[in-house]
Design an enzyme around this catalytic site. Structure first.
Site, PDB file in Angstrom:
ATOM      1  N   GLY A 198      31.553  41.424  33.317  1.00 44.88           N
ATOM      2  CA  GLY A 198      32.514  41.442  32.491  1.00 44.88           C
ATOM      3  C   GLY A 198      33.544  42.587  32.586  1.00 44.88           C
ATOM      4  N   GLN A 199      33.231  43.612  33.382  1.00 39.96           N
ATOM      5  CA  GLN A 199      34.131  44.637  33.698  1.00 39.96           C
ATOM      6  C   GLN A 199      35.518  44.290  34.373  1.00 39.96           C
ATOM      7  OE1 GLN A 199      31.175  44.456  35.198  1.00 39.96           O
ATOM      8  NE2 GLN A 199      30.005  46.307  35.145  1.00 39.96           N
ATOM      9  N   GLU A 200      36.679  45.016  33.859  1.00 38.10           N
ATOM     10  CA  GLU A 200      38.022  44.559  34.233  1.00 38.10           C
ATOM     11  C   GLU A 200      38.150  44.033  35.526  1.00 38.10           C
ATOM     12  OE1 GLU A 200      42.326  45.585  32.897  1.00 38.10           O
ATOM     13  OE2 GLU A 200      40.788  47.020  32.242  1.00 38.10           O
ATOM     14  N   LEU A 230      35.832  42.635  37.534  1.00 39.35           N
ATOM     15  CA  LEU A 230      35.499  41.217  37.712  1.00 39.35           C
ATOM     16  C   LEU A 230      35.978  40.103  37.084  1.00 39.35           C
ATOM     17  CD1 LEU A 230      31.685  42.647  37.627  1.00 39.35           C
ATOM     18  CD2 LEU A 230      32.837  42.448  39.718  1.00 39.35           C
TER      19      LEU A 230
END
Length: 197
Positions: free
Chosen positions: A75-77, A79
């Site tokens: 869920g990192q920006e 990705l």
């Protein structure tokens, strides 16, 4: 004596696994929820750099179970643009939010609406898991639902919000049962609309 198989009732879905993608902001608890379902215990996990995939059997009532093939995507920006490639032709979306991080719910709302409204995801059932309900400062499910603007997704996108906890497992079974019902309903509608053509 040949092998005689009884005909499968038309109401039962095929036995293949349902394809489900789990997305949400980083640190919402997606991977912990996945492994809580898989191993029936809390597993403290590290941030997901790509994806995890597990087959999970979920009991339905006392005599049946459904198999979900679950893709848990980081869920990192950086990705998040990749989410769409995982959600293409999925049966259901699970969007996980951290109920105890009120300050990130606006960011979560933007991402939820972006992925649910993507062209390939029109009408795909969405289960929102309001995780960390056991945390002291967790917002109620109703507050999370309002802040995410779930009603704004419209009637063409079936959705349900379920409070849960990756630590205790609370709410996960009920949430997945609801997702399964929404997926079945959608498949039924799609089958009947194909017959009418």
């Amino acid at each position: 004596m040949g092998n005689h198989m009884a005909p499968v009732p038309a109401l039962l879905p095929p036995l293949q696994a349902l394809h489900v993608v789990v997305v949400g902001l980083d640190a919402a608890g997606k991977t912990s929820l996945l492994y809580r379902l898989k191993f029936e215990e809390f597993v403290n996990s590290v941030p997901t750099k790509g994806f995890n995939m597990e087959k999970i059997r979920v009991p339905l009532g006392s005599s049946r179970a459904i198999t979900f093939q679950v893709w848990d995507v980081g869920g990192q920006e950086k990705l998040r643009p990749l989410w769409k490639s995982y959600t293409r032709r999925t049966d259901g979306l699970v969007f996980v939010v951290d109920s105890a991080e009120a300050e990130r719910l606006e960011e979560a709302r933007v991402e939820l609406h972006r992925i649910a409204r993507a062209t390939d995801n029109q009408g795909i059932p969405v289960l929102v898991l309001a995780n960390k309900q056991d945390a002291a400062r967790a917002l109620s499910v109703a507050e999370v639902e309002k802040l995410l603007g779930l009603h704004e997704l419209g009637t063409s996108t079936p959705s349900h919000i379920q409070g849960c906890s990756a630590v205790s497992g609370l709410g996960l079974q009920q949430g997945l049962e609801k997702l399964y019902e929404m997926i079945l309903r959608r498949k039924k509608v799609l089958r009947s609309s194909r017959r009418k053509r």
